[in-house]
Design a protein around this motif. Sequence first.
Motif, PDB file in Angstrom:
ATOM      1  N   ASN A  74       0.841  -1.092   0.119  1.00 51.68           N
ATOM      2  CA  ASN A  74      -0.211  -0.039   0.219  1.00 51.68           C
ATOM      3  C   ASN A  74       0.816   1.391   0.040  1.00 51.68           C
ATOM      4  N   ALA A  75       2.019   1.261   0.687  1.00 52.09           N
ATOM      5  CA  ALA A  75       2.831   2.291   0.623  1.00 52.09           C
ATOM      6  C   ALA A  75       3.299   2.573  -0.575  1.00 52.09           C
ATOM      7  N   ILE A  76       3.615   1.709  -1.502  1.00 50.39           N
ATOM      8  CA  ILE A  76       4.016   2.022  -3.153  1.00 50.39           C
ATOM      9  C   ILE A  76       3.124   2.627  -3.625  1.00 50.39           C
TER      10      ILE A  76
ATOM     11  N   ALA B  33      -3.559   8.441  -5.016  1.00 53.08           N
ATOM     12  CA  ALA B  33      -4.300   8.480  -3.539  1.00 53.08           C
ATOM     13  C   ALA B  33      -5.330   7.411  -4.075  1.00 53.08           C
ATOM     14  N   ASP B  34      -5.945   7.175  -5.306  1.00 51.19           N
ATOM     15  CA  ASP B  34      -7.009   6.470  -5.669  1.00 51.19           C
ATOM     16  C   ASP B  34      -6.316   5.040  -5.719  1.00 51.19           C
ATOM     17  N   THR B  35      -5.171   4.926  -6.272  1.00 48.89           N
ATOM     18  CA  THR B  35      -4.493   3.445  -6.266  1.00 48.89           C
ATOM     19  C   THR B  35      -4.301   3.061  -5.011  1.00 48.89           C
ATOM     20  N   ALA B  36      -3.902   4.059  -3.977  1.00 45.82           N
ATOM     21  CA  ALA B  36      -3.494   3.528  -2.683  1.00 45.82           C
ATOM     22  C   ALA B  36      -4.689   2.932  -2.098  1.00 45.82           C
ATOM     23  N   PHE B  37      -6.041   3.635  -2.258  1.00 42.16           N
ATOM     24  CA  PHE B  37      -7.242   2.978  -1.876  1.00 42.16           C
ATOM     25  C   PHE B  37      -7.696   1.566  -2.337  1.00 42.16           C
ATOM     26  N   PHE B  38      -7.574   1.491  -3.681  1.00 40.98           N
ATOM     27  CA  PHE B  38      -7.986   0.441  -4.201  1.00 40.98           C
ATOM     28  C   PHE B  38      -7.145  -0.939  -4.104  1.00 40.98           C
ATOM     29  N   LYS B  39      -5.587  -0.488  -3.825  1.00 42.79           N
ATOM     30  CA  LYS B  39      -4.775  -1.579  -3.379  1.00 42.79           C
ATOM     31  C   LYS B  39      -4.531  -1.739  -1.940  1.00 42.79           C
ATOM     32  N   LYS B  40      -5.271  -1.223  -1.073  1.00 46.43           N
ATOM     33  CA  LYS B  40      -4.974  -1.254   0.217  1.00 46.43           C
ATOM     34  C   LYS B  40      -5.136  -2.745   0.886  1.00 46.43           C
ATOM     35  N   LEU B  41      -5.921  -3.455   0.352  1.00 51.25           N
ATOM     36  CA  LEU B  41      -6.069  -4.984   0.782  1.00 51.25           C
ATOM     37  C   LEU B  41      -5.180  -5.816  -0.214  1.00 51.25           C
TER      38      LEU B  41
END
Length: 410
Positions: A233-235, A241-249
């Motif tokens: 998620n850090a990468i 920001a959108d990618t961070a949300f969708f990749k969080k899990l």
Amino acid sequence: MPARRSRPEKQDEAKHLRRDPYEVLGVSRNSSDQEIKSAYRKMALKYHPDKNANDPEAADMFKEVTFSYNILSDPDKRRQYDSAGFEAVESESQELELDLSSLGTVNTMFAALFSKLGVPIKTTVSATVLEEALNGVVSIRPLPLGQPISRKVEKQCAHFYSVTITEEEARAGFVCRVQSSDKSKFKLLYFDQEGNGGLSLALQEDSAKTGKFTSAGMYFLCFPVYRLDQTVNAIAAAKDADTAFFKKLDGFQPCEITELKAGTHVFAVYGDNFFKSASYSIEALCAAPFVEEKENLRDVEARILTKRVEISKFENEYREVLAQFTEMTSRYTQEMQEIDELLKQWNEIHASYTIAPQMKRSTSKSRSKGLFRETKEEGQLRDKKASMKDRTKKKKWFNIHLKVDKRKPC
């Protein structure tokens, strides 16, 4: 004499000479994550620069092993490589695992700075620690169940602990947790015991911030337990920001080992701070009293997995709507500009129906300037008249009547 090749040609040749990552690590295409990780650690230890200081071939092999592992350890990159080869993998984005013990002071300072700025930096266990464990020359301290131990470990060093569990405790489940009240960075390690008495690294959990602490834990509960890799998620967050949300899990992956057998097991706490020692508290617990917690954990992890599937579907819908919104916003701006231009032309046509000379428009600035000039002239004229009146009232020195004494001198 053969012509010298340019740098792009050498890079292209290097790409063609790349070996299959599965071949480099000596694993099959259907190998599990744990098998890939174990193969990488053994080869990384074998070709590590600390052990092969003057061997350029070993250095190249270490880079190749690390590059291959970075592809196969990431589920997305592994899937991309399996489907389309190296071309589908962005080699520029491959992050390396740094051995801080092999970095100089300056490089360590840069790594610490980037880490403070939020750049995800993966670190690996020192080759010296792994080699000492593999040779069986480490000091191991017993860790009784239910009795926490608090200590301080130096940076890039490790404290080893042995835990003995019975058959009943193994069936009930086992947990090992470490936390640090001063938010130190550390790694919790689990070792397999080799036939020669040595220890090989099998599992590794990096500490993560949880409120006012940093913590890491390993849960052997006799059913699939998941772990969350924060670096994924850090990468993603560094990109968008959108990618961070969708990749969080996306970093929510099953642990390689779900249960331990009865016997003695070895854990270690590795100090992962850049400059200072790490304070920590470690405890080992039998999970028998935590029946409700085990059921809650199962339930929450099942819901997280369901939510990950839902988020994946939602991302497609979101991207489509976002694209439409961007298109509509662009059209809105374009339509507004066209309307303003048409109204301008409309007003100009209306204004052209006249034979009178065009009137010069006086701006407020020019009007205020003219008014200021008139006021100034009037003030000067008043001052001039006032000075003239004052001048007539004053007596000049040659109009003064002097009194002369007409008496004759003696």
